[in-house]
Scaffold this active site. Structure first.
Site, short mmCIF file in Angstrom:
data_model
loop_
_atom_site.label_atom_id
_atom_site.label_comp_id
_atom_site.label_asym_id
_atom_site.label_seq_id
_atom_site.Cartn_x
_atom_site.Cartn_y
_atom_site.Cartn_z
N ASP A 146 -23.66 -7.78 39.90
CA ASP A 146 -22.84 -8.69 39.10
C ASP A 146 -21.84 -7.94 38.23
O ASP A 146 -21.85 -7.97 37.03
CB ASP A 146 -23.70 -9.64 38.25
CG ASP A 146 -24.77 -8.91 37.48
OD1 ASP A 146 -24.95 -7.71 37.74
OD2 ASP A 146 -25.40 -9.53 36.62
N GLU A 184 0.82 -1.21 0.00
CA GLU A 184 0.00 0.00 0.00
C GLU A 184 0.85 1.27 0.00
O GLU A 184 0.62 2.19 -0.75
CB GLU A 184 -0.91 -0.03 1.23
CG GLU A 184 -1.69 1.23 1.47
CD GLU A 184 -3.04 1.18 0.79
OE1 GLU A 184 -3.82 2.09 1.03
OE2 GLU A 184 -3.30 0.24 0.02
N ASP A 185 1.84 1.29 0.89
CA ASP A 185 2.53 2.55 1.17
C ASP A 185 3.90 2.70 0.52
O ASP A 185 4.48 3.77 0.56
CB ASP A 185 2.73 2.70 2.70
CG ASP A 185 1.40 2.73 3.43
OD1 ASP A 185 0.40 3.03 2.78
OD2 ASP A 185 1.39 2.46 4.64
#
Ligand code: MN
Length: 744
Positions: A280, A95-96
């Site tokens: 609880d 991608e980069d």
């Protein structure tokens, strides 16, 4: 001279940081790795370091620390092996940087390239998707299609998202909201469905931290404050059980962990009680270390030991040991009355079940051979494939179908022969028919549930036995769509209807062909498309159908066209076409209107046409963002539930908005005050405090009293949240006032 020296030490420091992170990653790999794996991991690491060497994260750190950490999450927290580690290290490389997919294929082989390719495609930049109607739904579809390629794509993507969420603080606030919304919209339900409970819980908490900052801080602070007392109680609760477990020679360990902030918040909302009244807040877990063949009987033995000591609440018994949940979860849950009459949830499971509960899908493979139960994930993935294959529906429909069908809880029902079928919760008798076979669905005439005749839309419950009678002359109709909840049944009905329309539309098609001939237009695809587009029909089938039903008059409509050489040409072009996307409109600056102190995208907002959302009424000081709606800019509070939904679906329309620190303008806020109606001057005290004590203007005042409790709504002019906080505080001090809350 000294500058170079400093630069060198910084580089060295970063290098040390990177090597340390890498060593930490290697240490956390628990699965078997052979020599080839080791060489490849090293090579992937070196490639990532080289490829990202000039990049930095928003935090200022070297970028490569991100892929290293994602790889570590994959192995340490999800339990994935060497291939996933390699892919995670490489997940942002294509991608980069200038490294290509082919390079990766050559060096690491087909499978790694396939997964990295999937991850690259998933990396949607919001700007690219601005032209699709709902980029979020499209993205979702993308995420799911990678599931069927190799599940690891989604698992690595989730590790990627988890690291980004953990380090979200470095992002500008409006991006934080967008990413958080997307996470709670897509990634937490997916993590849930894949049985990654731990990750799901962390996603929810991290998202809530952004979208509901104040509530999150409040609850976690209270959890912290009650920690000591809670631990003491858990110890007291477990003590008598441990004695019994030891006497019975059962190898075990116990944990008593508080529930997540998000789940506590949900309890506060649904039960409408204050934090102090929720008992609880934690669950006690008893994990036994026994071979698979003994798991079930030992779990029930432990159940028996617990209920000998504490009184169980029978309705709260949940047995996912005999029949696991569809996402693979196995555990035996019971709630008992503990010391001081407090309800305590106890979860009983084996080490194997615990592993599956924490790591879900990833752990599942490890035990695949040992387990006798049918492979729940295979069945689910087949379902995913089936829905994806039916690509005819648009993305929003797809998303809705997916949410109801594949993320919901399920019901277990039976055929007359006793075969079990799993349907999503809300599944109907007709859904059941389609789950057997599409022909059974198409021709279903009468349906009996537990020997009683029911309507086709009857919602099934656990344990129902369903009997279908078919008749060849029966066929689906439009109304059937309202009687089903599963995507499978809906798709089958839709395509049957389409067939039917096609048949009936044949007459319409012939009519249109004749009319075209009359005006000497060729009856060809391009001309039909021009005509259909003019009438805004997306499908020709629908067009033909409406012509055959005489809803349209082709002769009249064709008068809008001329014919040149057989080609259809539109005469009138409508000029009043609306712009597709909302546009920012500016208004002339009116100097008589006081400045609001609001900035949008860093610019003063006064010359923008914006308004405050009526769903959450922001006031200066609130964390806000701007949303570009079709009606212009709307300012929402960051924790507005409405806006979160919008942000998730249309994230690209979000703009940053913030306030100037000082504002001279007043804003309206509404407070709700409740208390016991003693009839002695509480109201007077409240109004006095506001107007005389604090010097504020009351814009409206309403009060209602019911069964001795009053509720009072006051609308005020305040300067900012700080002032509003002061008002709330001082009102709470008035005796007779029980609660003061700001109306959402
Ligand atoms: Mn990444």
């Amino acid at each position: 001279m000294s500058e170079i020296l400093i630069k060198e030490t910084r580089e060295e420091k970063e290098k040390r940081l990177i090597t340390r992170a890498y060593r930490n990653l290697l240490r956390s790999i628990k699965t078997k790795t052979d020599k080839k794996d080791k060489v490849n991991i090293r090579a992937a690491y070196e490639l990532a370091v080289e490829a990202h060497k000039t990049q930095r994260r928003k935090t200022g750190e070297p970028y490569v620390l991100h892929p290293i950490e994602v790889a570590r999450i994959c192995t340490a927290e999800i339990g994935l092996g060497a291939t996933a580690v390699i892919c995670a290290l490489l997940h942002d490389v294509v991608e980069d940087t200038s490294v290509s997919l082919n390079d990766i294929k050559e060096q690491f082989g087909e499978r790694v390239a396939l997964i990295v390719n999937g991850l690259t495609k998933l990396d949607f930049k919001s700007e690219d998707s601005a032209d699709v109607e709902s980029p979020q739904a499209e993205n979702f579809k993308k995420v799911l299609s990678t599931l069927t390629v190799d599940v690891r794509v989604v698992l690595i993507k989730m590790a990627d998202r988890l690291h980004n969420m953990r380090t979200l603080g470095a992002m500008p606030p409006h991006k934080q909201v967008k990413i958080a919304a997307e996470t709670s919209f897509i990634y937490s339900p997916l993590a849930h469905r894949l049985g990654l409970y731990k990750m799901k819980t962390e996603f929810e908490d991290l998202s809530m931290k952004i979208t509901n900052r104040d509530v999150y801080a409040d609850i976690s602070q209270k959890l912290q404050a009650t920690k000591k007392e809670r631990n003491r109680y858990i110890k007291e609760f477990i003590e008598p059980l441990e004695k019994e477990l030891k006497e019975n020679m059962i190898p075990y360990r116990t944990t008593g962990r508080p529930k997540s902030v998000y789940s506590i918040w949900n309890k506060l909302k649904t039960k409408k009680i204050p934090f102090e009244e929720i008992y609880d807040l934690f669950a006690v877990r008893i994990i036994v270390d026994v071979p698979p063949s003994k798991e079930k009987s030992i779990c029930w033995q432990v159940y028996s030991i617990i209920t000998d000591v504490y009184l169980p609440i029978p309705e709260r018994l949940k047995d996912w040991v005999t029949v696991p949940k569809a996402n693979g979860y196995e555990s035996l849950h019971t709630t008992v009355v503990g010391p001081k009459g407090r309800f305590v949830e106890v979860q009983i499971r084996s080490e194997r079940m615990d592993d599956i509960a924490e790591r879900g899908f990833a752990a599942h493979w490890k035990y695949k051979k040992a387990s006798k139960s049918p492979n729940v994930y295979d069945a689910w993935l087949n379902n995913v494939r089936e829905i994806l294959d039916n690509s005819s529906m648009d993305a929003i429909d797809f998303l809705n179908d997916f949410k109801t069908n594949l993320f919901n809880e399920e019901v277990y029902v039976y055929t007359p022969k006793g075969d079990m079928r799993v349907l999503p919760k809300g599944g109907t008798a007709l859904d059941f028919a389609f789950s057997i076979h599409s022909d059974v669905g198409y021709h279903a005439t009468a349906i009996k549930v537990n020997n009683k005749l029911v309507p086709m839309g009857h919602v099934l419950k656990n344990g129902d036995q369903v009997h279908i009678t078919t008749n060849k002359s029966q066929k689906p109709s439009e109304s059937w769509l309202k009687m089903v909840a599963t995507g499978k049944a809906r798709n089958k009905i839709r395509s049957a209807m389409k067939e039917e329309r096609k048949k009936e539309g044949q007459i319409g098609r012939e009519t249109l062909e004749r009319k075209f001939k009359n005006i000497k237009a060729d009856f060809v695809e391009s001309n039909i498309e021009i005509f259909a587009k003019f009438l805004k029909y997306k499908s020709h089938v629908d067009l033909y159908f409406d012509i055959s039903k005489e809803k349209l008059n082709p002769t009249e409509l064709l008068k809008n066209f001329t014919v040149e050489g057989g080609k259809l040409k539109l005469i009138v072009i409508k000029e009043d076409k609306l712009p597709e996307k909302p546009v920012l409109t500016t208004k002339p600056v009116d100097l008589t209107i006081p400045r609001s102190g609001l900035h949008i995208n860093g610019e003063p907002a006064d010359n923008l046409d914006y308004s405050f959302a009526t769903c959450c009424h922001p006031v200066p000081g609130d964390a806000v963002f701007a949303y570009l709606s079709t009606n212009g800019l709307k300012i929402h509070r960051s924790n507005c539930p409405n806006a979160t939904n919008l942000a998730a679906k249309y994230g690209y329309r979000i703009l940053r908005a913030d306030w100037e620190s000082v504002s001279a303008t007043n804003f309206a806020a509404t407070l709700v005050i409740t208390g016991v109606d003693t009839g002695i001057g509480v109201i007077e005290a409240i109004t006095n405090q506001i107007s005389s004590g604090l010097g504020l203007n009351i814009r409206s005042f309403q009060i209602a009293s019911n069964e001795g409790i009053y509720e009072c709504q006051i609308s005020l002019q305040v300067k900012n949240t700080a002032q509003l906080g002061l008002v709330v505080k001082s009102l709470k001090n008035i005796s007779g006032v029980d609660m003061v809350t700001r109306m959402e």
